[in-house]
Design a protein around this motif. Sequence first.
Motif, PDB file in Angstrom:
ATOM      1  N   VAL A   7       0.843  -1.199   0.000  1.00 22.92           N
ATOM      2  CA  VAL A   7       0.000   0.000   0.000  1.00 22.92           C
ATOM      3  C   VAL A   7       0.879   1.250   0.000  1.00 22.92           C
ATOM      4  O   VAL A   7       0.632   2.211  -0.736  1.00 22.92           O
ATOM      5  N   ARG A   8       1.926   1.228   0.814  1.00 23.63           N
ATOM      6  CA  ARG A   8       2.810   2.399   0.860  1.00 23.63           C
ATOM      7  C   ARG A   8       3.536   2.591  -0.472  1.00 23.63           C
ATOM      8  O   ARG A   8       3.745   3.716  -0.928  1.00 23.63           O
ATOM      9  N   PHE A   9       3.885   1.472  -1.099  1.00 24.92           N
ATOM     10  CA  PHE A   9       4.520   1.576  -2.417  1.00 24.92           C
ATOM     11  C   PHE A   9       3.574   2.241  -3.415  1.00 24.92           C
ATOM     12  O   PHE A   9       3.978   3.090  -4.215  1.00 24.92           O
ATOM     13  N   ALA A  10       2.308   1.874  -3.357  1.00 22.50           N
ATOM     14  CA  ALA A  10       1.319   2.457  -4.279  1.00 22.50           C
ATOM     15  C   ALA A  10       1.199   3.967  -4.053  1.00 22.50           C
ATOM     16  O   ALA A  10       1.042   4.737  -5.007  1.00 22.50           O
ATOM     17  N   VAL A  11       1.290   4.401  -2.796  1.00 26.37           N
ATOM     18  CA  VAL A  11       1.241   5.841  -2.513  1.00 26.37           C
ATOM     19  C   VAL A  11       2.456   6.538  -3.140  1.00 26.37           C
ATOM     20  O   VAL A  11       2.336   7.602  -3.762  1.00 26.37           O
ATOM     21  N   ALA A  12       3.635   5.933  -2.999  1.00 27.48           N
ATOM     22  CA  ALA A  12       4.845   6.523  -3.587  1.00 27.48           C
ATOM     23  C   ALA A  12       4.686   6.660  -5.101  1.00 27.48           C
ATOM     24  O   ALA A  12       5.031   7.693  -5.686  1.00 27.48           O
ATOM     25  N   ARG A  13       4.131   5.623  -5.723  1.00 29.61           N
ATOM     26  CA  ARG A  13       3.943   5.661  -7.182  1.00 29.61           C
ATOM     27  C   ARG A  13       2.964   6.772  -7.567  1.00 29.61           C
ATOM     28  O   ARG A  13       3.184   7.503  -8.520  1.00 29.61           O
ATOM     29  N   LYS A  14       1.918   6.918  -6.757  1.00 28.56           N
ATOM     30  CA  LYS A  14       0.935   7.971  -7.038  1.00 28.56           C
ATOM     31  C   LYS A  14       1.579   9.358  -6.930  1.00 28.56           C
ATOM     32  O   LYS A  14       1.383  10.223  -7.799  1.00 28.56           O
ATOM     33  N   ILE A  15       2.361   9.578  -5.876  1.00 24.85           N
ATOM     34  CA  ILE A  15       2.981  10.902  -5.712  1.00 24.85           C
ATOM     35  C   ILE A  15       3.927  11.187  -6.876  1.00 24.85           C
ATOM     36  O   ILE A  15       3.962  12.303  -7.404  1.00 24.85           O
ATOM     37  N   LYS A  16       4.682  10.168  -7.302  1.00 24.30           N
ATOM     38  CA  LYS A  16       5.573  10.369  -8.451  1.00 24.30           C
ATOM     39  C   LYS A  16       4.761  10.835  -9.666  1.00 24.30           C
ATOM     40  O   LYS A  16       5.126  11.803 -10.339  1.00 24.30           O
ATOM     41  N   GLN A  17       3.663  10.147  -9.931  1.00 20.62           N
ATOM     42  CA  GLN A  17       2.843  10.488 -11.096  1.00 20.62           C
ATOM     43  C   GLN A  17       2.286  11.909 -10.981  1.00 20.62           C
ATOM     44  O   GLN A  17       2.314  12.686 -11.937  1.00 20.62           O
ATOM     45  N   ARG A  18       1.822  12.261  -9.789  1.00 18.54           N
ATOM     46  CA  ARG A  18       1.248  13.594  -9.601  1.00 18.54           C
ATOM     47  C   ARG A  18       2.321  14.678  -9.727  1.00 18.54           C
ATOM     48  O   ARG A  18       2.046  15.772 -10.224  1.00 18.54           O
ATOM     49  N   ALA A  19       3.521  14.370  -9.290  1.00 21.37           N
ATOM     50  CA  ALA A  19       4.623  15.335  -9.440  1.00 21.37           C
ATOM     51  C   ALA A  19       4.902  15.565 -10.925  1.00 21.37           C
ATOM     52  O   ALA A  19       5.101  16.704 -11.368  1.00 21.37           O
ATOM     53  N   LEU A  20       4.911  14.473 -11.697  1.00 23.34           N
ATOM     54  CA  LEU A  20       5.116  14.609 -13.146  1.00 23.34           C
ATOM     55  C   LEU A  20       3.993  15.461 -13.753  1.00 23.34           C
ATOM     56  O   LEU A  20       4.247  16.342 -14.587  1.00 23.34           O
TER      57      LEU A  20
END
Lengths: 287, 287
Positions: free
Chosen positions: B156-169
């Motif tokens: 779940v925490r990994f999925a949050v990290a992936r989401k933040i990366k995408q939103r930063a892009l």
Amino acid sequence: MTETVLSSPAKEVVIGFDRPFVVIGERINPTGRKKLAAEIAAGNYSTVERDAADQVAAGAHVLDVNAGVPTADEAKMMTEMVQRVQRLVDVPLCIDSAMVPALEAGLAAYDGKALINSVTGEQESLESVLPLAKKYGAAVVAICNDESGISEDPAVRFAVARKIKQRALDHGLPAADVVVDPLVMPVGAVGNAGRSVLSLVRRVREELELNTICGASNVSFGLPDRQGLNAAFLAMLIGAGLTSAIVNPLHARVMTGITGAEVLAGLDNRCKRWMKRCRAQQQTRAA
Amino acid sequence: MTETVLSSPAKEVVIGFDRPFVVIGERINPTGRKKLAAEIAAGNYSTVERDAADQVAAGAHVLDVNAGVPTADEAKMMTEMVQRVQRLVDVPLCIDSAMVPALEAGLAAYDGKALINSVTGEQESLESVLPLAKKYGAAVVAICNDESGISEDPAVRFAVARKIKQRALDHGLPAADVVVDPLVMPVGAVGNAGRSVLSLVRRVREELELNTICGASNVSFGLPDRQGLNAAFLAMLIGAGLTSAIVNPLHARVMTGITGAEVLAGLDNRCKRWMKRCRAQQQTRAA
């Protein structure tokens, strides 16, 4: 779930993936200890006996016994040392020699399931040591070198480990009784020595599903503050999945690194061993 | 090869996969330091300045600056602290606040490329902090929690990290300017806390190809000998691929663990930094 079971008449020690890390005391070894070599050659085993008791008191779960005194009858001394150590302490032993007759003498004298240190990927070693392991029902340390020497390429060393595993199976040993030593080179001489071993430990665990062992202290050869480096290295190795190591348990910082890494790798239920160690150290300081 | 470049007018610090590990000093933070909070509230920055100088002398490459004094004007104090610290030391800063106006005040006052501490996976945080990072050209610490809280499940925490990366892009930030904090829980309360973070660091590096950061000392909360545990944990994290951490650089054992782990991870060319550290410690002892 790979488990390598070692035993003495009184104790069983299990090296395993989700088990507490196994510390094998390295001190009973005359290599590089001239005074000890001279004592053993003269039939004086008082230092051997003190090393045995001290290492167990310091937390060793298994003791390595090496009788390699040049020009002496190693097989005879191995017999004597194994018997004496086993009378004194109740932990399982690791029978350590480059000489097959000394290995056999140690195994014959030992009461329990020993760890043999070691077999390599060399044809002669495989054909002499693996039958001994089978005959005496012992586990064996598999060192990742062969006729071509010690490769700096972790892929080559991994291939040697895989070969030894296969040959052990051919000789009728269970795979779990092969404990792979990835071979630690001094990082002062070989810059990627630490990194190679970290990746090898991970691959041996994931792909070969075998336990691993390290003579970790070699990594710091020639550098200052060796205990500091060895402690960091052991913590990293435990993080990568290493399940046992041959170390000097009298080095408190190294043992703190190991015990701390166990907590963080989820191997110390409710942090009990960590808290016990901290209490013991406080008492030592207060005394 | 992911590289997060931070800068001050005089210095550039690169957090990167094959770079020396980056130490971010945590001391300039009134949270849990009542005396410091009272000083800052009274406009007395002498401890802040001493903490800045001491941490850089002890080896910090970046300093975290947090002005979170309850009931005070945090934005005003952040401005003051950033200016004072930047006059005193030449390392890049990490602007640390839970309040967006304080983050913006710190970024506006800062001369260089800062690290923002932090954005989370919560909608409100993403929409307020990422535009600030874009506006000021800053990098940002991405913490792996969201509206549902902090999950104990690393997936779940990994999925949050992936989401933040995408939103930063989406907000026009380069991926390399997102530095993931896997969130360290106390291992005394959550038994698999250490293991979760080790696996997250590895996955974030391999699958998201992002740098990572840890407030590692939280792991030992409530346990004895916290420095011993923190040192082991940082060594394990560096072995798993962690590229930076927020720590107290005045804790010598922790810094020894970090410097040793760099040698063994192949990040200390010819062991130069290790030998320099050992020499410095010998001189300290001799003095």
